[in-house]
Design a protein around this motif. Structure first.
Motif, mmCIF file in Angstrom:
data_model
loop_
_atom_site.group_PDB
_atom_site.id
_atom_site.type_symbol
_atom_site.label_atom_id
_atom_site.label_comp_id
_atom_site.label_asym_id
_atom_site.label_seq_id
_atom_site.Cartn_x
_atom_site.Cartn_y
_atom_site.Cartn_z
ATOM 1 N N VAL A 50 81.585 37.372 32.930
ATOM 2 C CA VAL A 50 82.280 38.977 33.961
ATOM 3 C C VAL A 50 81.751 39.686 33.126
ATOM 4 O O VAL A 50 81.158 40.406 34.052
ATOM 5 N N HIS A 51 81.358 40.151 32.175
ATOM 6 C CA HIS A 51 80.409 40.666 31.016
ATOM 7 C C HIS A 51 78.943 40.602 30.716
ATOM 8 O O HIS A 51 78.198 41.738 30.192
ATOM 9 N N ALA A 52 78.584 39.437 30.832
ATOM 10 C CA ALA A 52 77.203 39.175 31.001
ATOM 11 C C ALA A 52 76.101 40.148 31.420
ATOM 12 O O ALA A 52 75.469 40.368 30.367
ATOM 13 N N ARG A 53 75.883 40.464 32.200
ATOM 14 C CA ARG A 53 75.148 41.902 32.464
ATOM 15 C C ARG A 53 75.193 42.292 32.293
ATOM 16 O O ARG A 53 74.203 43.051 31.387
ATOM 17 N N GLU A 54 76.059 43.664 31.975
ATOM 18 C CA GLU A 54 76.542 44.281 30.891
ATOM 19 C C GLU A 54 76.314 44.064 29.314
ATOM 20 O O GLU A 54 75.834 45.468 28.639
ATOM 21 N N ASN A 55 75.929 42.825 28.973
ATOM 22 C CA ASN A 55 75.697 43.316 27.664
ATOM 23 C C ASN A 55 74.801 42.381 27.430
ATOM 24 O O ASN A 55 73.479 41.374 26.431
ATOM 25 N N GLY A 56 73.830 42.661 28.573
ATOM 26 C CA GLY A 56 72.326 42.338 28.009
ATOM 27 C C GLY A 56 71.869 40.786 28.900
ATOM 28 O O GLY A 56 70.520 40.520 28.664
ATOM 29 N N PHE A 57 72.282 40.122 29.301
ATOM 30 C CA PHE A 57 71.876 38.640 29.571
ATOM 31 C C PHE A 57 70.914 38.803 30.915
ATOM 32 O O PHE A 57 71.432 39.806 32.111
ATOM 33 N N GLY A 58 70.113 38.100 31.769
ATOM 34 C CA GLY A 58 69.712 38.267 32.688
ATOM 35 C C GLY A 58 69.627 36.962 33.610
ATOM 36 O O GLY A 58 69.509 37.067 34.427
ATOM 37 N N VAL A 59 69.896 35.993 32.398
ATOM 38 C CA VAL A 59 70.593 33.881 33.799
ATOM 39 C C VAL A 59 70.500 33.719 32.384
ATOM 40 O O VAL A 59 71.014 34.071 30.994
ATOM 41 N N MET A 60 71.864 32.541 32.496
ATOM 42 C CA MET A 60 73.055 31.678 32.134
ATOM 43 C C MET A 60 72.086 30.532 32.158
ATOM 44 O O MET A 60 72.086 29.386 33.596
ATOM 45 N N ILE A 61 72.679 29.564 31.265
ATOM 46 C CA ILE A 61 72.591 28.269 31.238
ATOM 47 C C ILE A 61 74.182 27.478 30.828
ATOM 48 O O ILE A 61 74.049 27.967 30.029
ATOM 49 N N ALA A 62 74.187 26.591 32.117
ATOM 50 C CA ALA A 62 75.781 26.640 31.265
ATOM 51 C C ALA A 62 75.101 24.186 31.238
ATOM 52 O O ALA A 62 75.200 23.949 32.469
ATOM 53 N N ALA A 63 76.094 24.087 29.944
ATOM 54 C CA ALA A 63 75.976 22.514 30.454
ATOM 55 C C ALA A 63 77.056 21.812 29.681
ATOM 56 O O ALA A 63 77.483 22.424 28.965
ATOM 57 N N ALA A 64 77.059 20.508 30.539
ATOM 58 C CA ALA A 64 78.425 20.488 30.191
ATOM 59 C C ALA A 64 78.906 18.703 31.280
ATOM 60 O O ALA A 64 77.496 18.385 31.654
ATOM 61 N N GLY A 65 78.963 17.929 30.190
ATOM 62 C CA GLY A 65 79.737 16.308 31.232
ATOM 63 C C GLY A 65 80.816 15.812 31.402
ATOM 64 O O GLY A 65 81.600 17.064 31.081
ATOM 65 N N MET A 66 80.867 14.877 31.617
ATOM 66 C CA MET A 66 81.610 14.502 32.227
ATOM 67 C C MET A 66 82.594 15.073 33.896
ATOM 68 O O MET A 66 81.411 15.789 34.696
ATOM 69 N N ALA A 67 83.762 15.543 34.036
ATOM 70 C CA ALA A 67 84.532 16.670 34.992
ATOM 71 C C ALA A 67 83.888 18.062 34.567
ATOM 72 O O ALA A 67 84.500 18.904 34.170
ATOM 73 N N ALA A 68 81.899 18.449 34.687
ATOM 74 C CA ALA A 68 81.561 19.082 34.748
ATOM 75 C C ALA A 68 81.130 20.470 35.086
ATOM 76 O O ALA A 68 80.916 20.444 36.129
ATOM 77 N N HIS A 69 82.953 21.290 35.248
ATOM 78 C CA HIS A 69 82.577 22.453 35.801
ATOM 79 C C HIS A 69 82.684 23.914 34.776
ATOM 80 O O HIS A 69 82.858 24.935 36.063
ATOM 81 N N LEU A 70 81.852 23.802 34.071
ATOM 82 C CA LEU A 70 81.192 25.039 33.348
ATOM 83 C C LEU A 70 80.433 25.691 34.054
ATOM 84 O O LEU A 70 80.726 26.915 34.103
#
Ligand code: RP5
Length: 162
Positions: A50-70
């Motif tokens: 939710v706060h990523a854009r205002e916190n200076g992020f431009g792109v997100m990477i999410a890694a997860a295994g199994m039922a990977a909903h992250l």
């Protein structure tokens, strides 16, 4: 430059994230890394997105295994581009995570790389940031040339290895 936000569902996903971090460091791209789970720490994962854009992020990477909903859970809470990395689990060879990550409903996209392919996730993140950053685009082009050269050197030496 905007940062890359990296989240992994568990510290057991670290070997995959190490491949991404190596490339981000090589390209001098700022990043932050967190262990947040869509299931075990849903509030922290949501707040980060939710706060990523205002916190200076431009792109997100999410890694997860199994039922990977992250990756999907992050994407549901930001309009920044989200790159999903399905991780291999103890069973099903990562096919479970691949399908859980890639099969997003229309409206909430996740750009999914191959199973365990942290390197491609970082390169794709770099390419996204490089759209508006000529210096980073030049570093990416130089890396592409160096990687090509490394393959050509393997070609030149392959006979001697047989
Ligand atoms: C997922 O479950 C994580 O992303 C990890 O790939 C998998 C197993 O987690 P651990 O039991 O190793 O913490 O949520």
């Amino acid at each position: 430059m905007r940062k890359v936000g990296i989240v992994m569902g568990s510290d057991s996903d670290l070997p995959v994230i190490e491949k991404a971090v190596k490339i981000l460091r090589e390209l001098d791209i700022p990043f932050e890394v967190h262990v947040y789970s869509a299931h075990r720490t849903p509030e922290e994962a949501r707040d980060f997105a939710v706060h990523a854009r205002e916190n200076g992020f431009g792109v997100m990477i999410a890694a997860a295994g199994m039922a990977a909903h992250l990756a999907g859970a992050i994407a549901a809470n930001t309009t920044l581009p989200v790159i999903g990395i399905p991780c291999k689990g103890p069973v099903l060879d990562g096919m479970d995570a691949l399908l859980s990550t890639v099969q997003m409903p229309s409206g909430i996209p996740v750009a999914t790389v191959g199973i365990g392919n942290g390197a491609n996730a970082a390169l794709l993140a770099a390419e996204i940031l490089a759209v508006e950053n000529a210096e980073l685009a030049a570093r990416l082009a130089a890396k592409r040339r160096a990687d090509t050269q490394a393959v050509l050197e393997k070609d030149a030496g392959i006979l001697s290895r047989l």
